[in-house]
Design a protein around this motif. Structure first.
Motif, PDB file in Angstrom:
ATOM      1  N   UNK A  10       0.727  -1.398   0.184  1.00 40.26           N
ATOM      2  CA  UNK A  10       0.513   0.103  -0.158  1.00 40.26           C
ATOM      3  C   UNK A  10       1.279   1.218  -0.301  1.00 40.26           C
ATOM      4  N   UNK A  11       1.740   1.361   1.094  1.00 39.45           N
ATOM      5  CA  UNK A  11       3.084   2.580   0.538  1.00 39.45           C
ATOM      6  C   UNK A  11       3.238   2.386  -0.398  1.00 39.45           C
ATOM      7  N   UNK A  33      -7.124  -0.854  -8.421  1.00 40.14           N
ATOM      8  CA  UNK A  33      -7.215  -1.624  -7.577  1.00 40.14           C
ATOM      9  C   UNK A  33      -6.431  -2.800  -7.198  1.00 40.14           C
ATOM     10  N   UNK A  34      -5.999  -2.439  -5.596  1.00 41.64           N
ATOM     11  CA  UNK A  34      -4.699  -3.343  -5.171  1.00 41.64           C
ATOM     12  C   UNK A  34      -6.184  -5.346  -4.204  1.00 41.64           C
ATOM     13  N   UNK A  35      -5.020  -6.073  -4.921  1.00 47.44           N
ATOM     14  CA  UNK A  35      -5.450  -6.963  -4.541  1.00 47.44           C
ATOM     15  C   UNK A  35      -4.069  -7.585  -4.025  1.00 47.44           C
ATOM     16  N   UNK A  36      -4.071  -8.559  -2.786  1.00 47.08           N
ATOM     17  CA  UNK A  36      -2.876  -9.684  -2.053  1.00 47.08           C
ATOM     18  C   UNK A  36      -3.499 -10.600  -1.855  1.00 47.08           C
ATOM     19  N   UNK A  37      -2.569 -11.528  -2.375  1.00 45.47           N
ATOM     20  CA  UNK A  37      -2.634 -13.070  -2.915  1.00 45.47           C
ATOM     21  C   UNK A  37      -1.784 -13.084  -1.891  1.00 45.47           C
ATOM     22  N   UNK A  38      -2.228 -15.107  -0.590  1.00 47.93           N
ATOM     23  CA  UNK A  38      -1.391 -14.570   0.365  1.00 47.93           C
ATOM     24  C   UNK A  38      -0.145 -15.645  -0.271  1.00 47.93           C
ATOM     25  N   UNK A  42       6.537 -16.000  -5.810  1.00 46.09           N
ATOM     26  CA  UNK A  42       7.362 -14.606  -6.103  1.00 46.09           C
ATOM     27  C   UNK A  42       6.509 -14.290  -7.336  1.00 46.09           C
ATOM     28  N   UNK A  43       5.285 -13.527  -7.363  1.00 47.78           N
ATOM     29  CA  UNK A  43       4.637 -12.498  -8.804  1.00 47.78           C
ATOM     30  C   UNK A  43       3.924 -11.795  -8.451  1.00 47.78           C
ATOM     31  N   UNK A  44       3.867 -10.942  -9.487  1.00 47.11           N
ATOM     32  CA  UNK A  44       2.519  -9.865  -9.522  1.00 47.11           C
ATOM     33  C   UNK A  44       2.491  -9.926 -10.936  1.00 47.11           C
ATOM     34  N   UNK A  45       0.252  -9.754 -10.580  1.00 45.18           N
ATOM     35  CA  UNK A  45       0.236  -9.143 -12.185  1.00 45.18           C
ATOM     36  C   UNK A  45      -0.607  -8.008 -12.371  1.00 45.18           C
ATOM     37  N   UNK A  49     -10.330  -5.925 -15.029  1.00 46.16           N
ATOM     38  CA  UNK A  49     -11.595  -6.825 -14.999  1.00 46.16           C
ATOM     39  C   UNK A  49     -12.377  -5.759 -15.260  1.00 46.16           C
ATOM     40  N   UNK A  50     -13.313  -6.199 -15.993  1.00 47.56           N
ATOM     41  CA  UNK A  50     -14.199  -5.342 -15.943  1.00 47.56           C
ATOM     42  C   UNK A  50     -14.087  -4.102 -16.301  1.00 47.56           C
ATOM     43  N   UNK A  51     -13.110  -3.063 -16.915  1.00 45.63           N
ATOM     44  CA  UNK A  51     -12.486  -1.529 -17.053  1.00 45.63           C
ATOM     45  C   UNK A  51     -11.903  -1.358 -16.241  1.00 45.63           C
ATOM     46  N   UNK A  52     -11.141  -2.342 -15.338  1.00 48.02           N
ATOM     47  CA  UNK A  52     -11.096  -1.444 -13.791  1.00 48.02           C
ATOM     48  C   UNK A  52      -9.552  -2.886 -13.746  1.00 48.02           C
ATOM     49  N   UNK A  53      -8.461  -1.245 -13.726  1.00 49.70           N
ATOM     50  CA  UNK A  53      -7.349  -2.276 -13.431  1.00 49.70           C
ATOM     51  C   UNK A  53      -6.709  -2.726 -12.055  1.00 49.70           C
ATOM     52  N   UNK A  54      -6.340  -3.793 -11.998  1.00 46.48           N
ATOM     53  CA  UNK A  54      -6.117  -4.973 -10.518  1.00 46.48           C
ATOM     54  C   UNK A  54      -4.319  -5.516 -10.394  1.00 46.48           C
ATOM     55  N   UNK A  55      -4.291  -4.535  -9.568  1.00 40.51           N
ATOM     56  CA  UNK A  55      -2.673  -5.454  -9.900  1.00 40.51           C
ATOM     57  C   UNK A  55      -2.903  -5.950  -8.801  1.00 40.51           C
TER      58      UNK A  55
END
Length: 332
Positions: A10-11, A33-38, A42-45, A49-55
């Motif tokens: 987030x920072x 939109x930030x999403x956190x995966x447990x 080591x990856x990020x994308x 998603x429905x016209x929204x940028x999801x990281x």
């Protein structure tokens, strides 16, 4: 995902958006939109998603970056003047800027669908990912043999603008900051290649770390004179540049540019990435190749000798044909 790692991302995103606004004078064109995966991997994308940028960022990525810098700052060969926490923050901020630029530069519209083994659904760009390019209409002018080079070109484009924003403008009083930020970027490229190596390099959409560092240090070398170059090429902007003396530029090379190359070598050693050190080559050969690249004359590229420079030369010609097709994103 641990609360500490969530706060770290987030920072980093907050800092990335701040760098973007400071550099461009405008807010980023959409709210990511930030999403956190447990996942401990080591990856990020970055995906639409429905016209929204999801990281999406994994717990494993943040932990890996944190542990890398905790180890690196204890290495006497890597003396950057920053703490492990500071350097971790800078590396993650650059990563967020990199992902944001895939959107800002119109890469989703250009490439169409990217399928990632780490992503359940969605059209995404990802770190340390296995990706497959689906050719949309925008790429129909690209030769079939050049299609595998498209994604590495787009990665270099996102690298370039993200690095410019993180490093910021040249200042004779900011050399230590420049070197530290360059090291943070170099470290992330080293970590990404190291992770790719655990999978299959043939399935990677990324350029070599040495190629990314070659482009990065090519930019850093030019930093003292970028303002003067802009003034010369665009007199309508009315820029009155400060032109550093030859002595200042020489000192900058000695105290920032060459140490930044040595930092990259040392960081690759921290990651036990011997192939990256080999790809970078010797300082003499690396910087000779940078000088050839600065000529901007493809007929001279055959004289390059380091692996990173050679891949850069292969990609730069295709990149010039892709740039007109890339349209900056508009607000969602």
């Amino acid at each position: 995902m641990t609360q500490a790692n969530i706060r770290a991302i987030e920072n980093a995103m907050s800092a990335a958006l701040s760098h973007y606004a400071k550099t461009t004078g405008d807010a980023f064109p959409t709210v990511p939109q930030l999403q956190f995966d447990p996942d401990t991997g080591f990856w990020a994308s970055a995906e639409m998603v429905e016209q929204e940028l999801v990281i999406t960022v994994t717990d494993g990525l943040v932990t890996t970056v944190s542990e890398f810098w905790a180890k690196a700052v204890t290495d006497t060969a890597v003396n950057l003047g920053g703490s492990a926490d500071e350097l971790t923050h800078l590396s993650l901020t650059w990563l967020m800027l990199h992902e944001l630029h895939h959107y800002q530069m119109g890469h989703f519209a250009l490439t169409g669908c990217l399928s990632l083994t780490e992503a359940k659904d969605g059209n995404a760009f990802g770190v340390a990912s296995r990706a497959r390019l689906v050719q949309p209409k925008a790429l129909k002018g690209i030769k079939k043999k050049d299609l595998p080079k498209v994604e590495p070109c787009l990665e270099l484009q996102a690298d370039h603008d993200a690095s410019e924003m993180l490093i910021d403008a040249y200042s004779p009083d900011g050399w230590e900051i420049i070197r530290m930020r360059v090291a943070a970027i170099s470290a992330m490229t080293v970590m990404i290649e190291s992770e790719d190596a655990k999978r299959d390099h043939k399935l990677s959409a990324h350029p070599k770390a040495a190629t990314r560092i070659f482009q990065l240090l090519g930019h850093v070398i030019q930093m003292p004179v970028i303002e003067a170059m802009l003034a010369d090429r665009h007199p309508e902007l009315g820029i009155d540049p400060r032109i550093p003396s030859d002595a200042e530029q020489s000192a900058f090379n000695r105290k920032v540019v060459i140490p930044a190359f040595l930092d990259a070598q040392h960081l690759a050693r921290v990651a036990n990435a011997a192939t990256i050190i080999q790809d970078l080559g010797t300082p003499q050969n690396f910087f000779r190749d940078v000088q050839i690249a600065k000529l901007a004359d493809p007929s001279q590229f055959h004289g390059m000798t380091t692996i990173g420079a050679k891949q850069w030369a292969q990609l730069v010609m295709l990149n010039s044909s892709l740039l007109p097709k890339v349209e900056p994103a508009t607000p969602a």
